[in-house]
Scaffold this active site. Structure first.
Site, short mmCIF file in Angstrom:
data_model
loop_
_atom_site.label_atom_id
_atom_site.label_comp_id
_atom_site.label_asym_id
_atom_site.label_seq_id
_atom_site.Cartn_x
_atom_site.Cartn_y
_atom_site.Cartn_z
N HIS A 165 -10.16 -21.32 18.78
CA HIS A 165 -10.69 -20.65 17.74
C HIS A 165 -11.77 -19.42 18.24
O HIS A 165 -12.58 -19.87 19.25
CB HIS A 165 -11.54 -21.49 16.60
CG HIS A 165 -10.55 -22.01 15.50
ND1 HIS A 165 -10.94 -23.01 15.02
CD2 HIS A 165 -9.60 -21.44 14.87
CE1 HIS A 165 -10.02 -23.32 14.10
NE2 HIS A 165 -9.22 -22.45 14.07
N CYS A 259 -18.62 -24.48 13.41
CA CYS A 259 -17.19 -25.12 12.64
C CYS A 259 -17.74 -25.88 11.15
O CYS A 259 -16.89 -25.50 10.31
CB CYS A 259 -16.44 -26.11 13.42
SG CYS A 259 -16.08 -25.52 14.93
#
Ligand code: ARG
Length: 271
Positions: A165, A259
């Site tokens: 990511h 996150c």
């Protein structure tokens, strides 16, 4: 440096576990201390509160162990919320849960047409939407993001599966500054980043390997994994105040502070 008050969305890791492997950090055979994960997450939430930020919470759903990673729940800018579509079926049911939360909270909703894992891959910096692709968010979703939010999209190609990511490879420190791991990007994307952010902080592999770049900045205070000591030193040299947190259990799923944290950008005034 001025700190900006933030509004965040978080999800308590009540049902956290590593039951499947969809990134190289995840080993379903390794033990996870679920109670410790909750305590570490509560500490992160307390750090935000102590900094004066507002933390909203979405109710965790049983059977969705990765739902704690709220950054993947959407992209929220100027009061508009783009819902998500996960690459992996194990996370698919998180998308409608987050979508319902945005709807109830009064955001203008948009649905993704392609795989789009929210703020995990989409970061607003310097008037641009930095958009990662290569592992999760589909390149095709970048055009839709530009159309919905009206910020120019800069596509960044991720090349290292450990940094799957964008928010594991790059962090936004303030409107002008980012920190990133150059090797996590293709040569062309590295050149784009040098052009856009000539004063960027370059992180080392050692910092990235403890998910040091998965940090949350309010423009002055940077909350990052406490193991990322080199990066913290570089940030302090630049005048940021660093706050280390230990999210060792959540890291077993490939996640860090960022996150766990979705930024809710309400309207233009509070951006
Ligand atoms: N286990 C999760 C996954 O692989 C971790 C997500 C981390 N989130 C993030 N924004 N990088 O999807």
């Amino acid at each position: 440096m001025d700190a900006t008050r933030q509004r965040f969305l978080m999800c308590r890791p009540t049902y956290f576990a590593v039951d499947y492997a969809i990134n190289p950090w995840m080993d379903p055979t390794a033990p996870v201390d679920a109670d410790l994960a909750v305590r570490q997450w509560e500490r992160l939430r307390q750090v935000y509160r102590d900094l004066g930020h507002t933390v909203e919470e979405i109710a965790p759903v049983a059977g969705l162990p990765d739902m704690v990673f709220a950054a993947n729940g959407g992209t929220v800018i100027d009061g508009k919320a783009m819902a998500v579509q996960f690459r992996d079926p194990q996370r698919a049911d998180e998308a409608p849960a987050y979508r319902a939360w945005f709807e109830a909270a009064g955001f203008e909703l948009y649905d993704p047409k392609h795989v789009n894992e929210g703020e995990g891959d989409i970061l607003l910096a310097g008037g641009h939407l930095l958009a990662g692709t290569g592992f999760r968010t589909a390149h095709a979703s970048h055009a839709q993001l530009q159309e919905v939010f009206g910020y120019p999209v800069i596509t960044l190609q991720l090349v290292d599966p450990r940094f799957y990511h964008l928010d594991t490879a790059l962090t936004v420190l303030d409107e002008q500054t980012v920190a990133y791991l150059p090797e996590a990007f293709s040569p062309g994307s590295q050149a784009v980043l040098r052009r856009l952010f000539p004063d960027a902080v370059h992180a080392t592999m050692a910092d990235a390997e403890v998910l040091g770049l998965n940090a949350v900045s309010d423009g002055r205070h940077v909350v990052l994994p406490e193991q990322a000591t080199d990066l913290a030193g570089k940030l302090r040299d630049r005048g940021y105040q660093t706050i280390g947190v230990d999210l060792s259990e959540l890291r077993k799923a490939g996640g860090g502070p960022k996150c766990c944290t979705l930024r809710l950008r309400q309207g233009k005034a509070s951006r």
